[in-house]
Design an enzyme around this catalytic site. Structure first.
Site: not given
Ligand code: NAD
Length: 481
Positions: A151, A227, A231, A249, A283, A462
């Site tokens: 994002n 993410g 995950t 996060e 997020c 963080e």
């Molecule tokens: P995601 O969890 O699908 O992916 C995030 C990252 O993790 C990507 O690089 C992905 O390739 C990797 N990944 C996926 N499966 C994995 C595994 N099994 N092991 C290790 N790495 C793996 O998330 P997304 O769809 O890319 O992002 C959206 C999500 O992120 C939303 O839920 C959003 O709320 C969250 N987010 C949270 C924050 C925060 O600061 N809390 C900030 C931004 C986004």
């Protein structure tokens, strides 16, 4: 077609498999570059390179790290326009937003931690009566893993890498496979800045192949992950039994609480931003808007008319407010929640449909800003993260009632409160189950403050010196005199 490369041991290189994944431009729906479909062998070489680089890098002085990281800052600022354009094309966000938010913040992340590393100090404890002194050493962990989402690609990627490197660790990092381009451009800037080989290694590819190989690698001492909550759970299952340090996060479903005594105009303008900036794919966006009943009808009318007047358009056009949704699967997910909201009895006040653009964006993935009312606080639409230009509005009567609605979800990342009543503002802030509370503002960030979530929004914080501490191990040394 342009091929992105991995950055390992100071060099750009193809994945060992020689396989690539398609990278889409969400505004046009076209494949416009290819991403390495790396696997555990590439992760292995990256960890090896990071391990080799660690002894020398961890022995550099804070000033040396500062000098190199500040060169990187200057290069990011030099390339602001081309990085903003790349981010917009890759992610779908308006280029105007990438220019003022994503790329400047990436530079700020490096600047903040380059300087922070020069201002760290450790404690000593004078053990009076024992003729002894204890002091604390904080030593870099070694090789660490940083995994980021799609994002805010460069913004969040550098938010992890900068403190890790500044703390003296060496890094294996993985950007999202959905938005890999600015991480690739960063690897070129690292070479130009003279970052020693192996200090940062970037492996592109999918989560199940690259991310999980990083998490499972015994030489990777800590994982800093941003993410989705699902995950995060998968990562914790692998990393926890290995006793790795974890910073997670995760997702959110943030409440925006509006009391009738607020500064109306400021609240309205900010609530439009906190709902639809970056297509609602931040997020910290507020997706559940609770409005005190006396103001509800007025708010509803004004908010809906402003949401409806936002321009959904080509991300490269200067007056676009809402760009493209990052990917087809994510577009489908948001559209499916619009259906769920209808099935649950919600009324779509505006939006609720795909936005059809013409010209080069005719096949892009665009959704109209969507406002829904008439749903109870505990239905799926109001409990599950959607992460798009999609908000619900609900009236409330009392402070206790709105707090129970706000705190009813499994998430606890951020919350926004609008009121001119000082006592109420502090009272509500103290009772909200969320890591960040904004009163009469939104997304006002000070990088020194703790950032992270309660409940299923994550573990750890963080920001500030906290992240430098995360990437170090504390050691107490006791000296008898
Ligand atoms: P995601 O969890 O699908 O992916 C995030 C990252 O993790 C990507 O690089 C992905 O390739 C990797 N990944 C996926 N499966 C994995 C595994 N099994 N092991 C290790 N790495 C793996 O998330 P997304 O769809 O890319 O992002 C959206 C999500 O992120 C939303 O839920 C959003 O709320 C969250 N987010 C949270 C924050 C925060 O600061 N809390 C900030 C931004 C986004």
């Amino acid at each position: 077609m342009k091929q992105i490369e991995n950055y390992i041991g100071g060099e750009l290189m193809p994945p060992l498999s020689d396989d690539y994944l398609d990278n889409f431009n969400p505004a046009t729906g076209e494949v416009y570059s290819l991403i390495p479909d790396s696997d555990e062998r590439d992760v292995e070489s990256a960890v090896e390179a990071a391990k080799t680089a660690f002894p020398a890098w961890s022995a550099t002085s804070p000033e040396e790290r500062f000098t190199i990281l500040m060169r990187l800052v200057a290069l990011i600022e030099r390339d602001l326009e081309s990085l903003a354009l790349a981010e917009s094309i890759d992610q779908g966000k308006p280029v105007s937003l990438a220019r003022v938010m994503d790329i400047p913040r990436a530079a700020s992340n490096f600047r903040f931690y380059a300087t922070a590393a020069m201002h760290t100090a450790n404690e000593s404890h004078d053990s009076v009566g024992h003729s002894a002194i204890n002091y604390t050493l904080r030593q870099p962990l070694g090789v660490v893993g940083c995994i980021s989402p799609w994002n805010l690609p460069l913004y969040l990627f550098t938010w992890k890498i900068a403190p890790a490197i500044a703390a003296g660790c060496t890094v294996v990092a993985k950007p999202s496979e959905v938005t890999p381009v600015t991480a690739y451009l960063l690897s070129k800037l690292c070479i130009e800045a003279g970052l020693p080989a192996g200090v940062l290694n970037i492996v592109h590819g999918t989560g199940p192949k690259v991310g999980s190989a990083m998490v499972a690698h015994p030489e990777v001492k800590a994982i800093s992950f941003t993410g989705g909550t699902k995950t995060g759970e998968e990562i914790a299952q692998i990393a926890a039994p290995m006793f790795k340090k974890l910073s997670l996060e995760l997702g959110g479903k943030n409440p925006n609480i509006i009391f009738a005594d607020c500064n109306y105009e400021e609240m309205l303008a900010t609530t439009i931003r906190s709902s639809f900036s970056n297509q609602g794919e931040i997020c910290l966006c507020g997706s559940r808007i609770f409005v005190e009943r006396p103001m509800y009808e007025q708010f509803k009318g004004d908010f809906v008319s402003r949401a409806a007047s936002l321009k959904v358009g080509d991300p490269l056009e200067a007056d676009t407010n809402v760009g493209a949704i990052v990917s087809k699967p994510h577009f489908d997910k948001i559209m499916s929640y619009i259906e769920i909201a209808k099935e649950e009895g919600g009324t779509i006040l505006t939006g609720g449909k795909q936005a059809h653009l013409t010209g080069r964006c005719a096949d892009g993935w665009f959704i109209q800003p969507t406002v829904i009312e008439g749903l109870p606080f505990d239905c799926r639409t109001n409990q599950e993260e959607v992460f798009g230009p999609f908000v619900t509005i609900m009236p409330f009567d009392t402070e206790d009632e709105v707090l129970s609605y706000a705190n009813s979800v499994r998430y606890g990342l951020s919350a926004t409160v609008w009121t001119e009543n000082l006592s109420r503002a502090h009272r509500v802030a103290a009772k909200l189950e969320s890591g960040i509370v904004w009163i009469n503002c939104w997304l006002l960030r000070d990088l020194r403050t703790p950032f992270g979530g309660f409940k299923d929004s994550g573990i750890g914080r963080e920001g500030g010196f906290e992240t430098l501490r995360f990437f170090t191990e504390e050691k107490n040394v006791c000296v008898k005199m």
